[in-house]
Design an enzyme around this catalytic site. Sequence first.
Site, mmCIF file in Angstrom:
data_model
loop_
_atom_site.group_PDB
_atom_site.id
_atom_site.type_symbol
_atom_site.label_atom_id
_atom_site.label_comp_id
_atom_site.label_asym_id
_atom_site.label_seq_id
_atom_site.Cartn_x
_atom_site.Cartn_y
_atom_site.Cartn_z
ATOM 1 N N CYS A 174 47.355 42.181 41.365
ATOM 2 C CA CYS A 174 46.592 41.781 42.555
ATOM 3 C C CYS A 174 45.288 42.571 42.656
ATOM 4 C CB CYS A 174 47.425 41.994 43.812
ATOM 5 S SG CYS A 174 48.930 41.009 43.848
ATOM 6 N N CYS A 204 51.549 34.405 38.338
ATOM 7 C CA CYS A 204 52.144 34.474 39.675
ATOM 8 C C CYS A 204 51.595 33.412 40.617
ATOM 9 C CB CYS A 204 51.928 35.858 40.273
ATOM 10 S SG CYS A 204 50.199 36.243 40.581
#
Length: 187
Positions: A148, A78
Site C-alpha cells: 500500500c 490485491c
Amino acid sequence: MRPSFISRQRSNMLLSKIAKNSGLVIQPFVRTVGIPVNIATRRYHEKVIDHYERPRNVGSLPRTDPDVGTGLVGAPACGDVMKLQIRVDDTTGKIVDVKFKTFGCGSAIASSSYMTERVRGMSIEEASKIKNTEIAQELSLPPVKLHCSMLAEDAIKSAIKDYKKKRTSTMPANPPSPQQFTQQPSV
C-alpha cells in the site's frame, strides 16, 4: 475417512506462534456455551484508522489542466487502485493542491491520505524523493501491507511524471531568447 483433530492445547500453541510471527493479537473469546476460545485479530495503528475514517484531500482535479499531474496506479495482486493528482504552481514549482481517490483496503486509503498531506507545499523534486518506507514507518504498516505504501510512492512519482510531460508538450518549440526582449526596433 475421519477428519484429523488436534488437541485444544496444541491448537492454542500453534495459534500463539502464528500470532507472534505475524503481528496478530490474541484475545480471549467466550462462546455462548461458555468454552473459552482464542481468536486472532489484526489491529491497525491509530494513524491508519484516523486516515481511513477521516481521509484528507479526497476528490479530483481537472485532468486536462496544464498545471495538474495525474498518477493512476494499481496492484493486481490485491485489487487496490489509487489515483493521486497534484496541482503545481508554475512560478514556484511547489505543489499547491493534492487530491486522491483510492479503491482498496484501509491501509491503501491511509497511505494515499498521508501522502497528500505530506507533499502539499513541497517542490516536485522533494516530493519525488519520498519513499514507501517513510510512509510505512509513519503509519506503522505491518509487512503484509507494505504494498500500500509502495502504491502511494508510485502514485506521486506517476503524477510528477505526468505533470512534467504536460509541461514539455505545452512549451513552445523555439522559445524566445532574452535578447529578443531587450532589443528595440530601430525607427
